[in-house]
Design an enzyme around this catalytic site. Structure first.
Site, PDB file in Angstrom:
ATOM      1  CG  HIS A   1      -9.144  -3.050   9.557  1.00 50.52           C
ATOM      2  ND1 HIS A   1      -8.048  -3.470  10.612  1.00 50.52           N
ATOM      3  CD2 HIS A   1      -9.894  -4.126   9.632  1.00 50.52           C
ATOM      4  CE1 HIS A   1      -8.414  -4.582  11.049  1.00 50.52           C
ATOM      5  NE2 HIS A   1      -9.817  -4.996  10.513  1.00 50.52           N
TER       6      HIS A   1
ATOM      7  CG  ASN B   1      -5.378   1.600  10.212  1.00 52.79           C
ATOM      8  OD1 ASN B   1      -4.387   1.310   9.924  1.00 52.79           O
ATOM      9  ND2 ASN B   1      -6.223   0.793  10.917  1.00 52.79           N
TER      10      ASN B   1
ATOM     11  CG  LEU C   1       1.244  -5.369  12.335  1.00 47.55           C
ATOM     12  CD1 LEU C   1       1.987  -6.357  11.901  1.00 47.55           C
ATOM     13  CD2 LEU C   1      -0.353  -5.544  11.704  1.00 47.55           C
TER      14      LEU C   1
ATOM     15  CG  ASN D   1      -2.328  -0.673   0.992  1.00 46.79           C
ATOM     16  OD1 ASN D   1      -3.113  -0.531   0.211  1.00 46.79           O
ATOM     17  ND2 ASN D   1      -2.220  -2.027   1.637  1.00 46.79           N
TER      18      ASN D   1
HETATM   19  C1  GRF Z   1      -3.357  -4.193   4.431  1.00 42.90           C
HETATM   20  O1  GRF Z   1      -4.261  -5.194   4.246  1.00 42.90           O
HETATM   21  C2  GRF Z   1      -3.808  -3.179   5.345  1.00 42.90           C
HETATM   22  O2  GRF Z   1      -5.263  -3.163   5.201  1.00 42.90           O
HETATM   23  C3  GRF Z   1      -3.577  -3.763   6.523  1.00 42.90           C
HETATM   24  O3  GRF Z   1      -2.420  -4.191   6.450  1.00 42.90           O
HETATM   25  C4  GRF Z   1      -2.047  -4.845   5.257  1.00 42.90           C
HETATM   26  C5  GRF Z   1      -1.014  -4.063   4.781  1.00 42.90           C
HETATM   27  O4  GRF Z   1      -0.501  -4.587   3.501  1.00 42.90           O
HETATM   28  N1  GRF Z   1      -3.730  -2.754   7.548  1.00 42.90           N
HETATM   29  P1  GRF Z   1       0.965  -3.754   2.894  1.00 42.90           P
HETATM   30  O5  GRF Z   1       1.891  -4.141   3.656  1.00 42.90           O
HETATM   31  O6  GRF Z   1       0.654  -2.460   2.440  1.00 42.90           O
HETATM   32  O7  GRF Z   1       1.056  -4.856   1.504  1.00 42.90           O
END
Ligand code: GRF
Length: 346
Positions: free
Chosen positions: A105, A103, A86, A14
């Site tokens: 989720h 955030n 996290l 992301n």
């Molecule tokens: C994503 O699914 C987000 O929604 C959640 O953690 C994941 C992160 O994925 N909070 P990445 O590290 O961005 O690939």
């Protein structure tokens, strides 16, 4: 230019997507990625893209969160985005950046949120519960885990027989489309409400980060400072029927009101040259039509030129009318004396 800081703990897809999305433009920039796990792949991934990264170990978050606030402020961060982070965000940060932390989720919060609900576990739980739909939520961050006000939420059908891994992949795809939009929404919402007397054009310009110049707006727009266009007629044109003004581009005929004495630019005592209009018409009818028409045109110019003060032009038109009347006469005589008898003979 609005600046974003991303907090992440894991893979960082992301974060990468967000950087790539905004790197194409110049209004939003991923300024910094802060990660809290030394071996988090997000660090290498973002460094490869030329984005600044910073590792902050657990004790910085728990013991010196004010330093993080100072750091974010020092870098001019407008919005903090948690993308796979996290860790609970310390209160010092949620307070300092209230309304400016979001955030993402991977569920339809409040379902499948809270402690222990992260990563693939969520998708496993969704499938295990036999849900027919899941989704993604972007929300503001508060001190309660996964509970802040929802900014954007979109749904996704859970396909029958789909594995948690497959579902996670599709949820990620939805996240890539949603997070940039959520960031833009959050940035727009942060813009302080404009003063009531700020014109709408300026409000939009401020929201979009473009320059606003009220002098370039059409005069009828609210807030425009542009001067209305000058009157379509040149200044100084006298009202209809008034005597001609010195230097006016309008001739007296245009200002001559019916019934009023004809205004003129003709000097006192000057006489209009003969127009020969009657002769021109006679020659056109009796002698030679093409040459007669030319004579009529010149004849009709005489009076208009004369009354507009163009005496020389009037004389020239009079002379030309005379010449073409003669030409018309000669051609008419030649035609009647030569062509008609010859055509009868042959
Ligand atoms: C994503 O699914 C987000 O929604 C959640 O953690 C994941 C992160 O994925 N909070 P990445 O590290 O961005 O690939």
């Amino acid at each position: 230019m609005k600046k974003i800081a991303i907090l992440a703990s894991g893979f960082g897809s992301n974060a990468e997507n967000l950087h790539n999305f905004f790197a194409a433009g110049s209004r939003v920039k991923v300024e910094l990625v802060i990660y809290d796990r030394k071996d988090a792949p997000v660090a290498e991934r973002m460094r490869a893209l030329g984005v600044d990264t910073l590792y902050l170990p657990a004790e910085t978050w728990t013991e010196r969160p004010d330093e993080i606030v100072d750091l974010l402020r020092g870098r001019g961060i407008d919005l903090v985005v948690l993308a796979g982070f996290l860790r609970m965000v310390p209160r010092a940060i949620t307070e300092a950046f209230a309304g400016r932390i979001i955030n993402i989720h991977p569920s339809l919060l409040p379902a499948y949120g809270g402690r222990g609900m992260y990563g693939r576990r969520i998708h496993e739980a969704v499938i295990a519960a036999g849900e027919t739909e899941t989704g993604v939520t972007v929300h503001y961050v508060t001190d309660d885990l996964d509970s802040g006000q929802i900014l954007l939420q979109e749904r996704l059908e859970v396909k029958s027989g789909e594995s948690a891994e497959e579902l996670e992949k599709r949820v990620h795809e939805l996240e890539y489309s949603m997070l940039p939009r959520a960031v833009m929404t959050a940035l727009a919402a942060m813009t302080p409400p404009p003063a009531p007397d700020v014109p709408p054009g300026q409000q939009w310009a401020e929201r979009l980060g473009v320059s606003y110049d009220p002098s370039k707006l059409p005069p009828e727009y609210p807030g425009s400072t542009a001067q209305p266009d000058p009157a379509p007629q040149p200044a100084g044109v006298p009202p209809y029927g008034a005597p001609p003004q010195p230097g006016s581009p309008y001739g007296p005929q245009m200002q001559w009101a019916a019934g009023s004495p004809r205004p003129t630019n003709v000097p006192e005592g000057e006489k209009m040259p003969p127009s020969y209009l009657a002769w021109a018409i006679v020659m056109t009818v009796l002698c030679c039509l093409p040459a007669g028409v030319v004579a009529i045109i010149f004849a009709s110019q005489v009076s208009s030129k004369f009354y507009s003060g163009d005496l020389e032009g009037a004389r020239r038109s009079s002379r030309n009318a005379e010449i073409w009347i003669i030409v018309s006469f000669v051609l008419g005589v030649m035609f009647n004396t030569l062509y008609v008898p010859l055509s009868v003979l042959f």
